[in-house]
Design an enzyme around this catalytic site. Structure first.
Site, PDB file in Angstrom:
ATOM      1  N   LYS A 174       0.841  -1.205   0.000  1.00 23.20           N
ATOM      2  CA  LYS A 174       0.000   0.000   0.000  1.00 23.20           C
ATOM      3  C   LYS A 174       0.880   1.260   0.000  1.00 23.20           C
ATOM      4  O   LYS A 174       0.608   2.235  -0.699  1.00 23.20           O
ATOM      5  CB  LYS A 174      -0.878  -0.021   1.250  1.00 23.20           C
ATOM      6  CG  LYS A 174      -1.699   1.206   1.466  1.00 23.20           C
ATOM      7  CD  LYS A 174      -3.139   0.919   1.202  1.00 23.20           C
ATOM      8  CE  LYS A 174      -3.989   2.141   1.221  1.00 23.20           C
ATOM      9  NZ  LYS A 174      -5.322   1.866   0.717  1.00 23.20           N
ATOM     10  N   ASP A 183      17.706  42.791   4.674  1.00 25.22           N
ATOM     11  CA  ASP A 183      19.157  42.681   4.550  1.00 25.22           C
ATOM     12  C   ASP A 183      19.534  41.207   4.446  1.00 25.22           C
ATOM     13  O   ASP A 183      18.682  40.351   4.205  1.00 25.22           O
ATOM     14  CB  ASP A 183      19.878  43.418   5.696  1.00 25.22           C
ATOM     15  CG  ASP A 183      19.517  42.841   7.058  1.00 25.22           C
ATOM     16  OD1 ASP A 183      18.733  41.875   7.099  1.00 25.22           O
ATOM     17  OD2 ASP A 183      20.012  43.351   8.067  1.00 25.22           O
TER      18      ASP A 183
HETATM   19  N1  COA Z   1       1.623   2.230   5.802  1.00 22.20           N
HETATM   20  C1  COA Z   1       0.972   1.671   4.757  1.00 22.20           C
HETATM   21  N2  COA Z   1      -0.353   1.445   4.750  1.00 22.20           N
HETATM   22  C2  COA Z   1      -1.048   1.809   5.829  1.00 22.20           C
HETATM   23  C3  COA Z   1      -0.438   2.386   6.942  1.00 22.20           C
HETATM   24  C4  COA Z   1       0.949   2.591   6.919  1.00 22.20           C
HETATM   25  N3  COA Z   1       1.616   3.128   7.936  1.00 22.20           N
HETATM   26  N4  COA Z   1      -1.373   2.651   7.884  1.00 22.20           N
HETATM   27  C5  COA Z   1      -2.545   2.242   7.370  1.00 22.20           C
HETATM   28  N5  COA Z   1      -2.363   1.726   6.132  1.00 22.20           N
HETATM   29  C6  COA Z   1      -3.381   1.206   5.217  1.00 22.20           C
HETATM   30  C7  COA Z   1      -4.259   0.141   5.857  1.00 22.20           C
HETATM   31  O1  COA Z   1      -3.664  -1.130   5.713  1.00 22.20           O
HETATM   32  C8  COA Z   1      -5.541   0.289   5.066  1.00 22.20           C
HETATM   33  O2  COA Z   1      -5.322  -0.321   3.813  1.00 22.20           O
HETATM   34  P1  COA Z   1      -6.567  -0.953   2.968  1.00 22.20           P
HETATM   35  O3  COA Z   1      -7.567   0.154   2.824  1.00 22.20           O
HETATM   36  O4  COA Z   1      -5.943  -1.378   1.685  1.00 22.20           O
HETATM   37  O5  COA Z   1      -7.051  -2.072   3.815  1.00 22.20           O
HETATM   38  C9  COA Z   1      -5.608   1.790   4.818  1.00 22.20           C
HETATM   39  O6  COA Z   1      -4.267   2.256   4.893  1.00 22.20           O
HETATM   40  C10 COA Z   1      -6.455   2.550   5.816  1.00 22.20           C
HETATM   41  O7  COA Z   1      -5.974   2.278   7.105  1.00 22.20           O
HETATM   42  P2  COA Z   1      -6.878   2.409   8.413  1.00 22.20           P
HETATM   43  O8  COA Z   1      -7.919   1.334   8.378  1.00 22.20           O
HETATM   44  O9  COA Z   1      -7.345   3.796   8.544  1.00 22.20           O
HETATM   45  O10 COA Z   1      -5.858   2.136   9.566  1.00 22.20           O
HETATM   46  P3  COA Z   1      -5.454   0.737  10.216  1.00 22.20           P
HETATM   47  O11 COA Z   1      -6.400   0.457  11.324  1.00 22.20           O
HETATM   48  O12 COA Z   1      -5.286  -0.307   9.178  1.00 22.20           O
HETATM   49  O13 COA Z   1      -4.021   1.061  10.807  1.00 22.20           O
HETATM   50  C11 COA Z   1      -2.361   1.813  12.309  1.00 22.20           C
HETATM   51  C12 COA Z   1      -3.817   1.990  11.829  1.00 22.20           C
HETATM   52  C13 COA Z   1      -2.011   2.908  13.284  1.00 22.20           C
HETATM   53  C14 COA Z   1      -2.208   0.444  12.950  1.00 22.20           C
HETATM   54  C15 COA Z   1      -1.463   1.916  11.041  1.00 22.20           C
HETATM   55  O14 COA Z   1      -1.670   3.182  10.494  1.00 22.20           O
HETATM   56  C16 COA Z   1       0.005   1.649  11.247  1.00 22.20           C
HETATM   57  O15 COA Z   1       0.407   0.490  11.375  1.00 22.20           O
HETATM   58  N6  COA Z   1       0.861   2.690  11.220  1.00 22.20           N
HETATM   59  C17 COA Z   1       2.285   2.543  11.303  1.00 22.20           C
HETATM   60  C18 COA Z   1       2.716   2.192  12.697  1.00 22.20           C
HETATM   61  C19 COA Z   1       4.202   2.153  12.842  1.00 22.20           C
HETATM   62  O16 COA Z   1       4.919   1.724  11.950  1.00 22.20           O
HETATM   63  N7  COA Z   1       4.716   2.624  13.997  1.00 22.20           N
HETATM   64  C20 COA Z   1       6.098   2.678  14.251  1.00 22.20           C
HETATM   65  C21 COA Z   1       6.685   4.000  13.952  1.00 22.20           C
HETATM   66  S1  COA Z   1       6.175   5.295  15.016  1.00 22.20           S
END
Ligand code: COA
Ligand code: MG
Length: 290
Positions: free
Chosen positions: A20, A269
């Site tokens: 993604k 400046d």
């Molecule tokens: N990278 C890539 N894709 C992401 C993403 C990310 N960081 N965060 C969400 N997505 C994707 C989801 O898989 C979903 O995909 P889909 O529509 O194809 O199924 C879409 O974006 C929408 O996501 P959403 O449903 O709003 O969020 P979620 O519940 O799937 O995820 C988190 C929420 C917080 C768990 C997620 O955003 C995440 O894992 N973030 C990164 C966390 C991380 O790496 N932390 C360490 C560094 S601080």
């Protein structure tokens, strides 16, 4: 140096999330083996990241990996299993000394030599997120393989016993200090994660504050954060236009021997000229002007 306005973390054990991430136009995609991956999924993350580096086309996005911190016992395997597929850079969390960067850099160099790769092409980004890291920042920031300093606000707040607030006064000193050390060493400064990923209004406010403080980019954790953050860290059309007008007026004045001028009712400046040049440089890097 690669522009890193939006640095998107994606959990290293999730192939669908990495896939993604490729479609989002983030400047950098950081596949995470550290805190974004559960303890019992570290091995899975190494394998998933290796395959992603081998198989996926990252397009214009930079390919970064984040390994676990030095002393975690995981760092060596994180590194050797994934760097062999040549990411563009390695993000090292919880950096507290120059020696830790040296350890990482030496290992990368061994790999560069044994694989016949160009030396120093794999860059390092250091996350500073503890009181000790900030105390030692003067030495840390001079490491030659570094491209950027990243501020880890949540870990930092925990390390000093601060409570995070919306206004963020408790992290202001460290946030600003990081920018200063980055500036003096010609490094990028990458700002805090805005963890409320559903709150786009306050994300914009926080991103703009970071840009105004001198940060060059911001860490993000969700697809919805890519565009607002890229916008906040690119000069606006009005800013570009103003900088261009200012620079042409100053050029004319300079040729006539004036150091300070009245420009549209404001005293201009050298410091303001330097800021205007920076706006043009950033706008060029962001592809907004040629
Ligand atoms: N990278 C890539 N894709 C992401 C993403 C990310 N960081 N965060 C969400 N997505 C994707 C989801 O898989 C979903 O995909 P889909 O529509 O194809 O199924 C879409 O974006 C929408 O996501 P959403 O449903 O709003 O969020 P979620 O519940 O799937 O995820 C988190 C929420 C917080 C768990 C997620 O955003 C995440 O894992 N973030 C990164 C966390 C991380 O790496 N932390 C360490 C560094 S601080
Ligand atoms: Mg952290």
């Amino acid at each position: 140096m690669k522009l890193r306005r939006a640095l998107l973390y994606t959990p290293g054990d999730s192939r669908p999330k990495i896939e993604k991430a490729l479609s989002l136009g983030a400047d950098s995609i950081c596949m995470d083996m550290e805190d974004g991956t559960a303890y019992n999924r570290k091995e899975k993350a190494r394998k998933t990241i290796s395959l992603a580096l081998k198989e996926f086309n990252f397009g214009a996005s930079e390919k970064l990996i984040r390994i676990n911190g030095i002393g975690s016992g995981l760092e060596e395997d994180d590194l050797t299993e994934t760097v062999i597929h040549h990411p563009d850079g390695v993000v090292l969390p919880k950096v507290e000394s120059f020696e830790q960067l040296e350890w990482l850099s030496e290992r990368i160099e061994e790999m560069e030599l044994s694989q016949g790769w160009d030396l120093n092409k794999i860059r390092v980004l250091a996350v500073i997120e503890s009181a000790k890291g900030f105390i030692n920042l003067r030495e840390i920031a001079t490491h030659p393989r570094l491209d950027a300093l990243i501020f880890g606000a949540e870990d930092y707040a925990a390390s000093i016993g601060a409570t995070r607030t919306r206004g963020g006064l408790e992290i202001l000193y460290a946030r600003s200090k990081l920018v200063m050390h980055a500036a003096v060493n010609d490094l990028q400064a990458i700002d805090v994660v805005f963890v409320n990923f559903k709150d786009s209004v306050n994300l914009k406010i926080d991103a703009l504050l970071g840009a105004q403080m001198g940060f060059t980019g911001k860490q993000i954790v969700h697809p919805n954060q890519v565009l607002p953050v890229q916008e906040a860290f690119s000069p606006s059309n009005a800013e570009i236009d103003y900088a261009q007008r200012l620079l042409s007026a100053f050029k004319i004045a300079e040729a006539e021997g004036a150091g300070a001028i009245d420009f549209e009712g404001k005293m201009i400046d050298m410091p303001l000229v330097k800021s205007a040049r920076l706006v043009i440089e950033r706008a060029t890097l962001a592809g907004k002007i040629e």
